[in-house]
Design a protein around this motif. Sequence first.
Motif, mmCIF file in Angstrom:
data_model
loop_
_atom_site.group_PDB
_atom_site.id
_atom_site.type_symbol
_atom_site.label_atom_id
_atom_site.label_comp_id
_atom_site.label_asym_id
_atom_site.label_seq_id
_atom_site.Cartn_x
_atom_site.Cartn_y
_atom_site.Cartn_z
ATOM 1 N N THR A 224 7.755 10.464 11.082
ATOM 2 C CA THR A 224 6.906 11.601 10.717
ATOM 3 C C THR A 224 5.653 11.107 9.998
ATOM 4 O O THR A 224 5.743 10.341 9.032
ATOM 5 N N LEU A 225 4.483 11.532 10.469
ATOM 6 C CA LEU A 225 3.222 11.239 9.786
ATOM 7 C C LEU A 225 2.983 12.351 8.761
ATOM 8 O O LEU A 225 2.608 13.464 9.120
ATOM 9 N N GLU A 226 3.224 12.032 7.483
ATOM 10 C CA GLU A 226 3.189 13.070 6.450
ATOM 11 C C GLU A 226 1.761 13.411 6.016
ATOM 12 O O GLU A 226 1.399 14.582 5.943
ATOM 13 N N ASP A 227 0.971 12.416 5.677
ATOM 14 C CA ASP A 227 -0.408 12.681 5.256
ATOM 15 C C ASP A 227 -1.228 11.401 5.353
ATOM 16 O O ASP A 227 -0.704 10.317 5.628
ATOM 17 N N VAL A 228 -2.531 11.552 5.123
ATOM 18 C CA VAL A 228 -3.467 10.427 5.194
ATOM 19 C C VAL A 228 -4.321 10.417 3.936
ATOM 20 O O VAL A 228 -4.833 11.471 3.512
ATOM 21 N N ASN A 229 -4.449 9.231 3.310
ATOM 22 C CA ASN A 229 -5.288 9.070 2.108
ATOM 23 C C ASN A 229 -6.416 8.087 2.380
ATOM 24 O O ASN A 229 -6.329 7.260 3.290
ATOM 25 N N GLN A 230 -7.454 8.170 1.556
ATOM 26 C CA GLN A 230 -8.557 7.218 1.640
ATOM 27 C C GLN A 230 -8.719 6.520 0.292
ATOM 28 O O GLN A 230 -8.492 7.125 -0.751
ATOM 29 N N ARG A 231 -9.087 5.243 0.344
ATOM 30 C CA ARG A 231 -9.378 4.524 -0.886
ATOM 31 C C ARG A 231 -10.496 3.522 -0.644
ATOM 32 O O ARG A 231 -10.775 3.150 0.506
ATOM 33 N N SER A 232 -11.118 3.094 -1.718
ATOM 34 C CA SER A 232 -12.279 2.224 -1.616
ATOM 35 C C SER A 232 -12.042 0.934 -2.396
ATOM 36 O O SER A 232 -11.561 0.971 -3.528
ATOM 37 N N GLU A 233 -12.347 -0.218 -1.769
ATOM 38 C CA GLU A 233 -12.271 -1.519 -2.421
ATOM 39 C C GLU A 233 -13.664 -2.141 -2.456
ATOM 40 O O GLU A 233 -14.632 -1.539 -1.969
ATOM 41 N N LYS A 234 -13.757 -3.347 -3.018
ATOM 42 C CA LYS A 234 -15.068 -3.967 -3.218
ATOM 43 C C LYS A 234 -15.818 -4.168 -1.902
ATOM 44 O O LYS A 234 -17.018 -3.903 -1.811
ATOM 45 N N ASN A 235 -15.120 -4.652 -0.873
ATOM 46 C CA ASN A 235 -15.820 -4.969 0.371
ATOM 47 C C ASN A 235 -15.299 -4.199 1.586
ATOM 48 O O ASN A 235 -15.596 -4.549 2.721
ATOM 49 N N TYR A 236 -14.496 -3.154 1.340
ATOM 50 C CA TYR A 236 -14.066 -2.307 2.462
ATOM 51 C C TYR A 236 -13.556 -0.958 1.950
ATOM 52 O O TYR A 236 -13.196 -0.804 0.782
ATOM 53 N N ASN A 237 -13.555 0.020 2.859
ATOM 54 C CA ASN A 237 -12.883 1.304 2.634
ATOM 55 C C ASN A 237 -11.679 1.357 3.553
ATOM 56 O O ASN A 237 -11.684 0.747 4.640
ATOM 57 N N SER A 238 -10.658 2.083 3.134
ATOM 58 C CA SER A 238 -9.464 2.123 3.975
ATOM 59 C C SER A 238 -8.921 3.536 4.129
ATOM 60 O O SER A 238 -9.095 4.385 3.251
ATOM 61 N N VAL A 239 -8.296 3.747 5.276
ATOM 62 C CA VAL A 239 -7.581 4.989 5.582
ATOM 63 C C VAL A 239 -6.102 4.633 5.630
ATOM 64 O O VAL A 239 -5.674 3.827 6.461
ATOM 65 N N VAL A 240 -5.313 5.225 4.725
ATOM 66 C CA VAL A 240 -3.890 4.898 4.606
ATOM 67 C C VAL A 240 -3.063 6.061 5.143
ATOM 68 O O VAL A 240 -3.182 7.192 4.674
ATOM 69 N N ALA A 241 -2.244 5.777 6.147
ATOM 70 C CA ALA A 241 -1.362 6.797 6.731
ATOM 71 C C ALA A 241 0.032 6.639 6.145
ATOM 72 O O ALA A 241 0.593 5.543 6.137
ATOM 73 N N ASN A 242 0.589 7.737 5.617
ATOM 74 C CA ASN A 242 1.909 7.716 4.979
ATOM 75 C C ASN A 242 2.960 8.279 5.928
ATOM 76 O O ASN A 242 2.875 9.443 6.337
ATOM 77 N N PHE A 243 3.942 7.453 6.254
ATOM 78 C CA PHE A 243 4.992 7.825 7.203
ATOM 79 C C PHE A 243 6.341 7.920 6.493
ATOM 80 O O PHE A 243 6.614 7.156 5.560
ATOM 81 N N LYS A 244 7.162 8.853 6.983
ATOM 82 C CA LYS A 244 8.584 8.888 6.603
ATOM 83 C C LYS A 244 9.385 8.546 7.841
ATOM 84 O O LYS A 244 9.238 9.203 8.880
ATOM 85 N N ILE A 245 10.223 7.503 7.728
ATOM 86 C CA ILE A 245 10.983 7.024 8.880
ATOM 87 C C ILE A 245 12.476 7.145 8.558
ATOM 88 O O ILE A 245 12.959 6.560 7.590
ATOM 89 N N ILE A 246 13.171 7.924 9.370
ATOM 90 C CA ILE A 246 14.613 8.158 9.173
ATOM 91 C C ILE A 246 15.352 7.496 10.322
ATOM 92 O O ILE A 246 15.138 7.837 11.493
ATOM 93 N N SER A 247 16.218 6.533 10.002
ATOM 94 C CA SER A 247 16.990 5.841 11.037
ATOM 95 C C SER A 247 18.254 6.624 11.365
ATOM 96 O O SER A 247 18.608 7.592 10.683
ATOM 97 N N SER A 248 18.970 6.218 12.404
ATOM 98 C CA SER A 248 20.148 6.952 12.885
ATOM 99 C C SER A 248 21.276 6.995 11.864
ATOM 100 O O SER A 248 22.110 7.901 11.894
ATOM 101 N N ASP A 249 21.305 6.032 10.918
ATOM 102 C CA ASP A 249 22.338 6.039 9.881
ATOM 103 C C ASP A 249 21.936 6.860 8.656
ATOM 104 O O ASP A 249 22.627 6.854 7.634
ATOM 105 N N GLY A 250 20.798 7.564 8.734
ATOM 106 C CA GLY A 250 20.356 8.448 7.653
ATOM 107 C C GLY A 250 19.476 7.792 6.607
ATOM 108 O O GLY A 250 19.007 8.470 5.688
ATOM 109 N N LYS A 251 19.218 6.492 6.720
ATOM 110 C CA LYS A 251 18.371 5.814 5.741
ATOM 111 C C LYS A 251 16.906 6.225 5.915
ATOM 112 O O LYS A 251 16.406 6.335 7.033
ATOM 113 N N ILE A 252 16.238 6.452 4.766
ATOM 114 C CA ILE A 252 14.847 6.893 4.780
ATOM 115 C C ILE A 252 13.946 5.764 4.258
ATOM 116 O O ILE A 252 14.226 5.167 3.220
#
Length: 627
Positions: free
Chosen positions: A520-548
């Motif tokens: 599941t793609l939950e949300d997307v954040n942006q952040r800024s560093e000295k020499n680049y900007n980044s787009v961070v995608a936050n995922f929730k991954i649930i495996s068949s044994d229920g581990k998140i």
Amino acid sequence: MIYSVVGYYALILGLISGSILIYFSIQNFRNSEILDTKILSLSFLQLFFVVVSFFGLVLSFVVSDFSNETVFSNSHTTKPLFYKITGTWGNHEGSLLLWLLVLTLFIFIFLLRTNNQSIKYKTLTTIFQQIIIIGFFIFLLKTSNPFNYLFPIPEEGLGLNPILQDPALAIHPPILYLGYVGSSIIFSSALAATTLKMVSGSWAAHIKKWTLISWIFLTLGILLGSIWAYYELGWGGFWFWDPVENVSLMPWLALTTLLHCILVLEKKSILTSWVIILSIATFTLSMCGTFLVRSGILNSVHTFANDPERGLFILIFLFVLIFISLFIFFFFHKEDQKNSINLFWLSKESAIILNNWFMMYFLSVVLIGTVYPIFLDVISSEKISVGPPFYHKLIIPFLIPFLIAMAIGPQLKWIKSNLESKKILIFLLFISILISYLIVKNFDKNLLVNTILISSAFYLFFITVRDFFTKKYKNISQTIAHFGFSLLILSILFNNLLSSEVITNLKIGQSYENSKIKITLEDVNQRSEKNYNSVVANFKIISSDGKINKMSPELRIYNQPNIVTSEADIKTSLMKDKFIVINLVQNQEYFNVRYQDKPFMLWIWVSVLLLSIGGILSFFLERKYER
């Protein structure tokens, strides 16, 4: 600007001192029974000039001196200090200056530490090494000057390729070059020993230390490059048979074979031709790699240059070195026929020779797969790429007998053997086949091929584990190295057999689900560093044994140069890696998501470390034995 001026003139002085060094070495070779102190002094002086030149380039990067063309093309004021420094060798000119630094360092250490060899041998080795060094001096000054002056002086630089701005890749080239360039000493000393007809057991013991140093650094360099490619390039794997990966693998195969031949030569005066040819081949392959990477012939993320003039210079220089080598080999070397026919078929020597032939076959496959597309392009203008299927089909069938021979070989004795412990060897083979069959049967794979292949890997694994207990501290370095290799093969096989992959397009809030996993793609954040900007995608991954698992891959948008890179997020555990990487789908709100389960990735890295530790132990145990 002052650092560049000092660096440039230090290079010229280094070239002059090299020319004088050759003159005194020739004089010493002809007339003296003791090493002329001028030779050691000039070698140190040459090293000093190259160190000054190298640090002149480093300081030019640190202060962002854009009057220097190399700094302008590969740096930027916003770049962190660490990457300004490592950017020194993250380009064609700087990397060649690093090559030159290692070349001069190694010959100085050779002269300083080689006390038990003849003066003629030391001086002749110096002459051959200086031919290589002077060739690189001329190459740098004529075609690849790292101190070219720019006017008017730009206010800002073009920056360093973002994928090179990584800690692993920052230390990867120096370590790899120590392996590559270390083979130059083996090459020079082999030519000197052949000319003086002193290729013997005592010489083998001497050159073994240099072979081990070169092999250890080359192994660690390949490891670092593989780790970098795994997490930085977003390929999700450790080896892709990329031409420049192959360029580092070929000298490693030759060095490994050479190391085993030297072990035989130490015990018995045979395989002298093998040792000389492999000494020449190892450095030749390193030079071929330099030619392919810097001529623009290869198209790879690793290549530095695209300049036919540079490639032509290296090619001519390489042919000169090969011609000199072959002339010396055929003119001066005479194989001792008495010793060459006394090999018993069941002995450690025979096993090593058998494995040498396997290694040469693997080397030939890699060489053909790398250069064939180049020749085809030149002859017919037809462009093809040779990928993993080619290498797998040609290597895997021969890997099986190679692993079995590698398992049995260390159990044999020198000169003649009766193969002791037959029952335990047969029992371990049976156990290996049974375990492999039970594992492969659970997967929808080629049952026969995979069972035989995994069986041979398990067989080597079990025998090396047994050797830890039965041989105890005898040949501990060999046992660790062979154990590491068996673990490497098993880890690679299980990684290929058990890996799974999901490729899908998602936008914020959407999920992908199958019987094994939900992403599941939950949300997307942006952040800024000295020499680049980044787009961070936050995922929730649930495996068949229920581990998140929460995972956050990102896209980085660098300011100079303006390039977008994908940064994978990797969750590592003992048994497997979870790997996820994203890319933007052009003109849409979707992200292209690639998620992989990669079993036994950690053990691939650990196994190569064990290989290196085996080499390091062998080096220090040899030194302890000498004392």
